[in-house]
Write an enzyme that holds these catalytic residues in place. Structure first.
Site, PDB file in Angstrom:
ATOM      1  N   ASN A   1      -4.371  12.766   0.626  1.00 51.18           N
ATOM      2  CA  ASN A   1      -5.763  13.196   0.395  1.00 51.18           C
ATOM      3  C   ASN A   1      -6.087  14.453   1.182  1.00 51.18           C
ATOM      4  OD1 ASN A   1      -6.684  11.380  -1.505  1.00 51.18           O
ATOM      5  ND2 ASN A   1      -7.293   9.855   0.010  1.00 51.18           N
TER       6      ASN A   1
ATOM      7  N   ASP B   1      -6.379  10.306  -6.156  1.00 53.98           N
ATOM      8  CA  ASP B   1      -6.729   9.412  -7.264  1.00 53.98           C
ATOM      9  C   ASP B   1      -5.619   9.382  -8.303  1.00 53.98           C
ATOM     10  OD1 ASP B   1      -9.073   8.932  -5.989  1.00 53.98           O
ATOM     11  OD2 ASP B   1     -10.310  10.189  -7.283  1.00 53.98           O
TER      12      ASP B   1
ATOM     13  N   GLU C   1      -5.911   2.171  -0.640  1.00 56.73           N
ATOM     14  CA  GLU C   1      -4.596   2.385  -1.250  1.00 56.73           C
ATOM     15  C   GLU C   1      -3.784   1.099  -1.308  1.00 56.73           C
ATOM     16  OE1 GLU C   1      -4.159   3.518   3.157  1.00 56.73           O
ATOM     17  OE2 GLU C   1      -5.656   3.544   1.571  1.00 56.73           O
TER      18      GLU C   1
ATOM     19  N   ASP D   1       0.848  -1.189   0.000  1.00 54.75           N
ATOM     20  CA  ASP D   1       0.000   0.000   0.000  1.00 54.75           C
ATOM     21  C   ASP D   1       0.888   1.245   0.000  1.00 54.75           C
ATOM     22  OD1 ASP D   1       0.870   0.426   2.580  1.00 54.75           O
ATOM     23  OD2 ASP D   1      -1.113   0.632   3.446  1.00 54.75           O
TER      24      ASP D   1
END
Length: 661
Positions: free
Chosen positions: A546, A555, A581, A538
C-alpha cells in the site's frame, strides 16, 4: 431545563463566536486552498500546525506537493478531473506522512480548489461489518415504516447521536416529518426534535447544496482563515463550513451540540433528508460518513420499492373487487387476448372494426384504417380530448375526418381512453360504416344515393359500455405494470442480499457472511461427527504494498489473491475476507493433514505467481481442525496463533496449530 444547565449553555455560546462565520471553518479539521493549477497554496486555516505540523506562514505560497507530498497531490489531481459534467468535482485520498492519518477531500470553489483535511478516525474497527449487518436487516424488511425505523435506529447506534428523524420534501417544497427515533430512557433529557415546519433560519443547515452536512460541535469557536480573499471564499460545498449564527442559535434552543444531515436523492431529484443530533459534541470520521450515506440511500431504495409494492397490491385488490361489480358489464377481457375481445366488441357495438393503440403500437380486427393512420388518430385525440370519451357518427364534419375518410369510409368513431396511473396510455377505437337507413339528406347538398358519410349514432349505452371496456383493459395494463415492478423488487432484493454478504474489494464473502458459514459448518460437524478444518492466512508485507504502490494496487492484490485461492478450492469450501489482508478458509469434511497439504499448495502457488506492478506476493497460513467442544472463536484463535507462528518463522510458510486437548 434546569437553571444551572441553562447558565452552562449560555456561557458556552459566546456572542462574538456566534457572529463570526464568514471566512471560518469548524475546528475538527483544517483547510488548504490552492490555485486551479495546483501550483501554490493561497489560503489556509490558522489551525494548520495542529494537523500537519506546519504553520500557515510555512505553507502560504508553497506548492501543494511540498506541503502534503507529491504522491497524494498527484492522486488528487488525477481524480479531480474525472467528475461528471454538471456536478461539482470531488476527490479524496489519505495522508500517512502527517502526525496523524488524515482524510483529504478536494472540491472546486470558483477560481480555486479547496482541500479539507480531517482525522481518519479508527481504521481498525468493524464498522463495515456493522453497516453490512444493518443493510442485511433492512433488505429483509417488508414494510416501509419498518425500513425507516431500522434506518434511524442504525444511524443512532452508529453515530452515538440521541435523535434521528426522516423527512420527505413535499410538492410545495416543505419538509414533512415521516418518523423520528429517540434514545430509549432519554425522553426527558434528550434533544428536542426538529420541528416539522422548518423555518427560514434552518435553510442553510438543511439545504440540498451538499449530500451531507455535519456540525461536530455547535459550541466550538470557529477557526479563521488566513490569506488573501479569505472572507470571500466560497465554502458552500465544504463539510467544514461553519453553520451561520442564526442557525446556531436555533440549534441552541434544541440543545443540539452535534448535528448530522444526510440528503436523500431519487435520481437527480432531492427526495428528502435524514437529520440526527445529540446533546454531546461528536466528530464523525469521513469513513463513517460515507458508510452512513450508503446505508441511507440503500434504505431509501428499499423504502421506495416497498411503497411501490404496497401501491401495486392496493390497485390489484381494487381491481379484483371492481371486477365483481355489475352484472350487465361486458365480459372482462385481457389485453393479451385482444382478438377474442375484438370479436365480442364488434358484435356488441355493431362495429365494423376494433383497434387498440398503446405505446405507439396499433393492433386491431375488422375493417379499420391503416396502422399509421391509427397512430396519427391517437396522437390527435391525446391533444384534443385528453382522457375524455370521444365519439361522432358524422366524422366527415370533424377535423378527424380529414385523416380518416381518404383511406376508408368510416363515418362512425367511438374512442375510449386507456389510462394507467392517471396518465393517458392509449386508446380503444371502435369504427362503424355508414348504414343505408341513415342517408345524408339532399338539404345538405349531398346526393341521396351517395349519402355514405353518416353511421348509426352512438347511444348512451354504447358509450358507457365502451368506458367499462376501456377501464378493464386499463386495469390489465396496470396489473402488468405491477407485476413488472414486483420483478424489479425481487431483482433489487437479490442485489441487496449480495451486497450484504459480499466484500466490496475482494468480491468474496465478507466477515459477517463467513462467520455465519463457520457456525453452520461447525454445527454440521458436531451433529455428524465429520472433520472440519480452518485455514487463516494473510498477505505478507501488505502495508508495504500500500505504501509503495498505493491503495488501488493493494486492493488489486487483495482481489487477485482471493480469485486465485478460490479457484483452487473445492465447491464445498468457503473463502471469506476476515479483515484487512486476512482471509479465512473453511474446509468441511477435511482432516488436519489434508488441510495442511492444501495450505502448502496455496503457499507455494503464491510464491510462483508474480503480480503485475507489485512482484511476487507471499502468504503466511495457519491451519487447525475442529475438535469436539470447540467454539468458532476458539477455532479461529488457534488458526490465528498458528499464522502468527508462520510469520515469526520468516513468513511465506505454513504452521499447524496443536490440538486443543
Amino acid at each position: 431545563m434546569p437553571d444551572s444547565l441553562q447558565r452552562d449553555l449560555d456561557a458556552s455560546y459566546c456572542p462574538k463566536v456566534l457572529a463570526k462565520t464568514a471566512g471560518a471553518i469548524q475546528p475538527h479539521g483544517c483547510l488548504i486552498v490552492v490555485d486551479q493549477r495546483w501550483r501554490r497554496v493561497i489560503l489556509t486555516s490558522t489551525n494548520l500546525n495542529r494537523f500537519i505540523g506546519q504553520g500557515p506562514a510555512d505553507v502560504l505560497g508553497r506548492s501543494p506537493s511540498a506541503v502534503l507530498g507529491s504522491a497524494p497531490i498527484s492522486l488528487l489531481v488525477s481524480r479531480f478531473g474525472k467528475g461528471e459534467e454538471g456536478h461539482p468535482n470531488t476527490a479524496t485520498c489519505r495522508l500517512e506522512t502527517t502526525p496523524q492519518p488524515l482524510h483529504v477531500t478536494a472540491h472546486g470553489a470558483s477560481t480555486s480548489i479547496v482541500l479539507e483535511l480531517e482525522p481518519c478516525g479508527d481504521l481498525t474497527d468493524n464498522l463495515t461489518e456493522r453497516v453490512a449487518g444493518w443493510v442485511s436487516c433492512i433488505s429483509r424488511s417488508d414494510s416501509p415504516t419498518k425500513v425507516l425505523a431500522l434506518l434511524l435506529t442504525a444511524l443512532r447506534e452508529l453515530t452515538g447521536l440521541e435523535t434521528a428523524e426522516a423527512y420527505r420534501i413535499g410538492d410545495d417544497g416543505h419538509l414533512q416529518c415521516l418518523t423520528a427515533e429517540n434514545a430509549s430512557g432519554q425522553a426527558n433529557n434528550g434533544c428536542c426534535a426538529f420541528p416539522a415546519g422548518l423555518s427560514l433560519p434552518t435553510e442553510c443547515l438543511l439545504s440540498g447544496t451538499t449530500p451531507l452536512r455535519m456540525i461536530a460541535d455547535t459550541t466550538a469557536r470557529p477557526i479563521s482563515l488566513t490569506g488573501k480573499g479569505a472572507a470571500a471564499l466560497d465554502l458552500s460545498q465544504a463539510i467544514l463550513r461553519v453553520v451561520p449564527a442564526h442557525d446556531r442559535c436555533w440549534l441552541r434552543q434544541l440543545q443540539a451540540h452535534a448535528v448530522l444531515v444526510i440528503n436523500l436523492y431519487d435520481g437527480q431529484r432531492r427526495w428528502g433528508l435524514i437529520a440526527c443530533h445529540g446533546r454531546q459534541a461528536r466528530y464523525l470520521a469521513p469513513r463513517l460518513r460515507q458508510l452512513l450515506q450508503l446505508l441511507a440511500h440503500t434504505a431509501l431504495q428499499r423504502y421506495a420499492l416497498l411503497l411501490e409494492r404496497e401501491e401495486s397490491l392496493r390497485r390489484r385488490r381494487f381491481l379484483a373487487t371492481a371486477g365483481q361489480l355489475g352484472v350487465r358489464r361486458p365480459q372482462r377481457v385481457s389485453s393479451a387476448s385482444l382478438l377474442t375481445a375484438a370479436r365480442a366488441c364488434k358484435h356488441y357495438f355493431r362495429a365494423c372494426g376494433v383497434a387498440l393503440v398503446y405505446q405507439g403500437k396499433a393492433l386491431g380486427l375488422g375493417k379499420r384504417p391503416h396502422a399509421r393512420t391509427l397512430q396519427q388518430l391517437a396522437h390527435h385525440l391525446d391533444r384534443c380530448s385528453s382522457d375524455d370519451l370521444w365519439h361522432s357518427h358524422r366524422l366527415g364534419d370533424t377535423t378527424l375526418g380529414k385523416t380518416l375518410l381518404p383511406q376508408g369510409n368510416f363515418p362512425g368513431l367511438l374512442a375510449a381512453p386507456l389510462t394507467s396511473e392517471a396518465q393517458p396510455a392509449g386508446w380503444l377505437l371502435l369504427f362503424r360504416q355508414p348504414a343505408e337507413r341513415y342517408p345524408v339528406s339532399r338539404q345538405n347538398g349531398d346526393d341521396q344515393a351517395g349519402g355514405t358519410h353518416e353511421s348509426p349514432p352512438w347511444t348512451t349505452a354504447d358509450q358507457l359500455a365502451a368506458l367499462d371496456l376501456s377501464r378493464m383493459l386499463s386495469n390489465d395494463i396496470t396489473v402488468w405494470r405491477a407485476r413488472h415492478r414486483c420483478r424489479r423488487l425481487h431483482e433489487r432484493n437479490a442485489r441487496l442480499r449480495h451486497l450484504a454478504h459480499t466484500d466490496p474489494v475482494s468480491g468474496i464473502a465478507n466477515r459477517h457472511r463467513i462467520e455465519e458459514l463457520l457456525k453452520a459448518e461447525l454445527a454440521i460437524a458436531q451433529h455428524g461427527g465429520k472433520p472440519c478444518s480452518l485455514l487463516l492466512f494473510d498477505i505478507d508485507h501488505f502495508k508495504r504494498i500500500n505504501d509503495r504502490h498505493g491503495h488501488d494496487a493493494g486492493d488489486s492484490v487483495l482481489r487477485q489473491v482471493a480469485q486465485a485461492v478460490q479457484a483452487r478450492l473445492r465447491t464445498t469450501d468457503h473463502l471469506g475476507r476476515w479483515g484487512g489482508e486476512e482471509f479465512l478458509i473453511i474446509a468441511p469434511d477435511c482432516t488436519l493433514r489434508q488441510a495442511a497439504e492444501l495450505a502448502t499448495r496455496l503457499c507455494q502457488d503464491r510464491l510462483d505467481t508474480p503480480f503485475p506492478a507489485v512482484g511476487p506476493v507471499s502468504i503466511s497460513i495457519g491451519v487447525t481442525d475442529w475438535q469436539p467442544g470447540d467454539t468458532p472463536n476458539q477455532l479461529v484463535n488457534r488458526a490465528d496463533m498458528a499464522m502468527y507462528q508462520a510469520k515469526e518463522a520468516g513468513r511465506a510458510c505454513v504452521r499447524v496449530a496443536e490440538s486443543a486437548g
